[in-house]
Design a protein around this motif. Structure first.
Motif, PDB file in Angstrom:
ATOM      1  N   ALA A  78       0.182   9.420   4.355  1.00  0.00           N
ATOM      2  CA  ALA A  78       0.063   7.854   3.981  1.00  0.00           C
ATOM      3  C   ALA A  78       0.661   7.158   4.995  1.00  0.00           C
ATOM      4  O   ALA A  78       0.292   6.015   5.333  1.00  0.00           O
ATOM      5  CB  ALA A  78       0.662   7.759   2.585  1.00  0.00           C
ATOM      6  N   ALA A  79       1.831   7.383   5.664  1.00  0.00           N
ATOM      7  CA  ALA A  79       2.467   6.794   6.466  1.00  0.00           C
ATOM      8  C   ALA A  79       1.917   6.524   7.575  1.00  0.00           C
ATOM      9  O   ALA A  79       1.778   5.651   8.223  1.00  0.00           O
ATOM     10  CB  ALA A  79       3.981   7.346   6.666  1.00  0.00           C
ATOM     11  N   VAL A  80       1.250   7.609   8.208  1.00  0.00           N
ATOM     12  CA  VAL A  80       0.441   7.617   9.358  1.00  0.00           C
ATOM     13  C   VAL A  80      -0.885   6.857   9.266  1.00  0.00           C
ATOM     14  O   VAL A  80      -1.417   5.849  10.199  1.00  0.00           O
ATOM     15  CB  VAL A  80       0.129   8.982   9.865  1.00  0.00           C
ATOM     16  N   LYS A  81      -1.450   6.871   8.071  1.00  0.00           N
ATOM     17  CA  LYS A  81      -2.622   6.123   7.938  1.00  0.00           C
ATOM     18  C   LYS A  81      -2.190   4.490   7.825  1.00  0.00           C
ATOM     19  O   LYS A  81      -2.870   3.783   8.254  1.00  0.00           O
ATOM     20  CB  LYS A  81      -3.304   6.367   6.295  1.00  0.00           C
ATOM     21  N   GLU A 139      -1.910   5.757  15.115  1.00  0.00           N
ATOM     22  CA  GLU A 139      -2.212   6.584  16.351  1.00  0.00           C
ATOM     23  C   GLU A 139      -1.731   8.075  16.270  1.00  0.00           C
ATOM     24  O   GLU A 139      -2.235   9.028  17.101  1.00  0.00           O
ATOM     25  CB  GLU A 139      -1.213   5.993  17.421  1.00  0.00           C
ATOM     26  N   PHE A 140      -1.208   8.751  15.228  1.00  0.00           N
ATOM     27  CA  PHE A 140      -0.680  10.059  15.008  1.00  0.00           C
ATOM     28  C   PHE A 140      -1.876  10.657  13.955  1.00  0.00           C
ATOM     29  O   PHE A 140      -1.702  11.686  13.376  1.00  0.00           O
ATOM     30  CB  PHE A 140       0.260  10.162  14.272  1.00  0.00           C
ATOM     31  N   GLY A 141      -2.894   9.845  13.532  1.00  0.00           N
ATOM     32  CA  GLY A 141      -3.916  10.138  12.655  1.00  0.00           C
ATOM     33  C   GLY A 141      -4.490  11.542  12.816  1.00  0.00           C
ATOM     34  O   GLY A 141      -5.090  12.376  12.197  1.00  0.00           O
ATOM     35  N   SER A 142      -4.976  11.674  14.293  1.00  0.00           N
ATOM     36  CA  SER A 142      -5.647  12.941  14.757  1.00  0.00           C
ATOM     37  C   SER A 142      -4.619  14.254  14.636  1.00  0.00           C
ATOM     38  O   SER A 142      -5.269  15.362  14.372  1.00  0.00           O
ATOM     39  CB  SER A 142      -6.031  12.704  16.079  1.00  0.00           C
ATOM     40  N   ILE A 143      -3.477  14.111  14.533  1.00  0.00           N
ATOM     41  CA  ILE A 143      -2.564  15.223  14.499  1.00  0.00           C
ATOM     42  C   ILE A 143      -2.130  15.570  13.168  1.00  0.00           C
ATOM     43  O   ILE A 143      -1.699  16.820  13.035  1.00  0.00           O
ATOM     44  CB  ILE A 143      -1.292  14.976  15.643  1.00  0.00           C
ATOM     45  N   VAL A 144      -2.027  14.751  12.161  1.00  0.00           N
ATOM     46  CA  VAL A 144      -1.731  15.110  10.870  1.00  0.00           C
ATOM     47  C   VAL A 144      -2.831  15.238   9.916  1.00  0.00           C
ATOM     48  O   VAL A 144      -2.617  15.735   8.641  1.00  0.00           O
ATOM     49  CB  VAL A 144      -0.745  14.342  10.092  1.00  0.00           C
ATOM     50  N   GLY A 145      -3.952  15.280  10.253  1.00  0.00           N
ATOM     51  CA  GLY A 145      -5.192  15.376   9.503  1.00  0.00           C
ATOM     52  C   GLY A 145      -5.517  14.065   8.500  1.00  0.00           C
ATOM     53  O   GLY A 145      -4.806  13.291   8.575  1.00  0.00           O
ATOM     54  N   ARG A 146      -6.255  14.464   7.653  1.00  0.00           N
ATOM     55  CA  ARG A 146      -6.851  13.308   6.964  1.00  0.00           C
ATOM     56  C   ARG A 146      -6.161  13.430   5.475  1.00  0.00           C
ATOM     57  O   ARG A 146      -6.095  14.514   4.916  1.00  0.00           O
ATOM     58  CB  ARG A 146      -8.397  13.315   6.745  1.00  0.00           C
ATOM     59  N   GLN A 175       0.764  -1.139   0.104  1.00  0.00           N
ATOM     60  CA  GLN A 175       0.042  -0.107  -0.001  1.00  0.00           C
ATOM     61  C   GLN A 175       0.987   1.315  -0.087  1.00  0.00           C
ATOM     62  O   GLN A 175       0.524   2.158  -0.794  1.00  0.00           O
ATOM     63  CB  GLN A 175      -1.087   0.005   1.386  1.00  0.00           C
ATOM     64  N   PHE A 176       1.838   1.275   0.815  1.00  0.00           N
ATOM     65  CA  PHE A 176       2.665   2.606   1.011  1.00  0.00           C
ATOM     66  C   PHE A 176       3.500   2.552  -0.220  1.00  0.00           C
ATOM     67  O   PHE A 176       3.787   3.734  -0.684  1.00  0.00           O
ATOM     68  CB  PHE A 176       3.450   2.467   2.143  1.00  0.00           C
ATOM     69  N   THR A 177       3.955   1.693  -0.711  1.00  0.00           N
ATOM     70  CA  THR A 177       4.867   1.532  -1.874  1.00  0.00           C
ATOM     71  C   THR A 177       4.032   2.129  -3.107  1.00  0.00           C
ATOM     72  O   THR A 177       4.392   3.022  -3.991  1.00  0.00           O
ATOM     73  CB  THR A 177       5.381   0.290  -2.355  1.00  0.00           C
ATOM     74  N   VAL A 206       3.425   5.959  -2.678  1.00  0.00           N
ATOM     75  CA  VAL A 206       4.745   6.712  -2.973  1.00  0.00           C
ATOM     76  C   VAL A 206       4.824   6.695  -4.357  1.00  0.00           C
ATOM     77  O   VAL A 206       5.334   7.786  -5.185  1.00  0.00           O
ATOM     78  CB  VAL A 206       5.998   5.866  -2.334  1.00  0.00           C
ATOM     79  N   SER A 207       4.691   5.697  -5.202  1.00  0.00           N
ATOM     80  CA  SER A 207       4.918   5.724  -6.755  1.00  0.00           C
ATOM     81  C   SER A 207       3.421   6.710  -7.321  1.00  0.00           C
ATOM     82  O   SER A 207       3.911   7.392  -8.191  1.00  0.00           O
ATOM     83  CB  SER A 207       4.472   4.337  -7.023  1.00  0.00           C
ATOM     84  N   ALA A 208       2.445   6.637  -6.742  1.00  0.00           N
ATOM     85  CA  ALA A 208       1.524   7.526  -7.196  1.00  0.00           C
ATOM     86  C   ALA A 208       1.714   8.932  -6.880  1.00  0.00           C
ATOM     87  O   ALA A 208       1.300   9.889  -7.810  1.00  0.00           O
ATOM     88  CB  ALA A 208       0.129   7.074  -6.865  1.00  0.00           C
ATOM     89  N   LEU A 209       2.426   9.280  -5.975  1.00  0.00           N
ATOM     90  CA  LEU A 209       2.604  10.821  -5.777  1.00  0.00           C
ATOM     91  C   LEU A 209       3.836  11.017  -6.721  1.00  0.00           C
ATOM     92  O   LEU A 209       4.559  12.354  -6.666  1.00  0.00           O
ATOM     93  CB  LEU A 209       3.198  10.985  -4.291  1.00  0.00           C
ATOM     94  N   GLY A 210       4.602  10.360  -7.364  1.00  0.00           N
ATOM     95  CA  GLY A 210       5.643  10.442  -8.392  1.00  0.00           C
ATOM     96  C   GLY A 210       6.962  10.845  -7.540  1.00  0.00           C
ATOM     97  O   GLY A 210       7.936  11.337  -8.193  1.00  0.00           O
ATOM     98  N   ILE A 211       6.994  10.051  -6.552  1.00  0.00           N
ATOM     99  CA  ILE A 211       8.353  10.296  -5.665  1.00  0.00           C
ATOM    100  C   ILE A 211       9.132   9.132  -6.180  1.00  0.00           C
ATOM    101  O   ILE A 211       8.796   7.772  -6.325  1.00  0.00           O
ATOM    102  CB  ILE A 211       8.114  10.105  -4.205  1.00  0.00           C
TER     103      ILE A 211
END
Length: 119
Positions: A104-107, A112-119, A38-40, A43-48
């Motif tokens: 994405a990393a948080v999701k 547990e950091f979801g509430s501080i980085v937004g959606r 999922q994370f890979t 990252v790919s979809a974001l063009g990184i």
């Protein structure tokens, strides 16, 4: 009056961009089979560009480590979140890419950091 219009327009543009990127993260993770896949895909979809899928996975885990070590669950997480985005932009990402990689990393890896980085 003119300043309010500019502020509203900028806020609308930022909100639209954020919603669009949130959809990208959700769509990229829908077909993946594991957290790492999922994370890979995100990252790919974001063009990184990364050297390997393992590097992408390491990036996601590093984001979570930075949030943890920075004390993001403390009383003032804003400087920690800004610091993570700053480190990612210093590594060559655009600010938008950095913010979305962090989300994405948080999701995927550290919800547990979801509430501080937004959606």
């Amino acid at each position: 009056m003119h300043r309010r219009l500019i502020t509203r327009t900028a806020a609308s543009a930022i909100a639209a961009a954020t919603l669009g990127c949130s959809g990208l993260i959700g769509a990229a993770t829908a077909g993946a089979t594991s957290q790492d896949d999922q994370f890979t895909e995100v990252v790919s979809a974001l063009g990184i560009t990364v050297e390997s899928p393992e590097q992408a996975v390491k990036l996601g885990h590093d984001v979570c480590t930075l949030l943890t070590q920075g004390g993001a669950q403390g009383p003032n997480p804003v400087p920690v979140v800004r610091g993570v985005v700053g480190r990612l932009t210093n590594a060559g990402m655009t600010k938008g890419q950095a913010a979305n990689v962090m989300r994405a990393a948080v999701k995927i890896y550290c919800p547990e950091f979801g509430s501080i980085v937004g959606r």
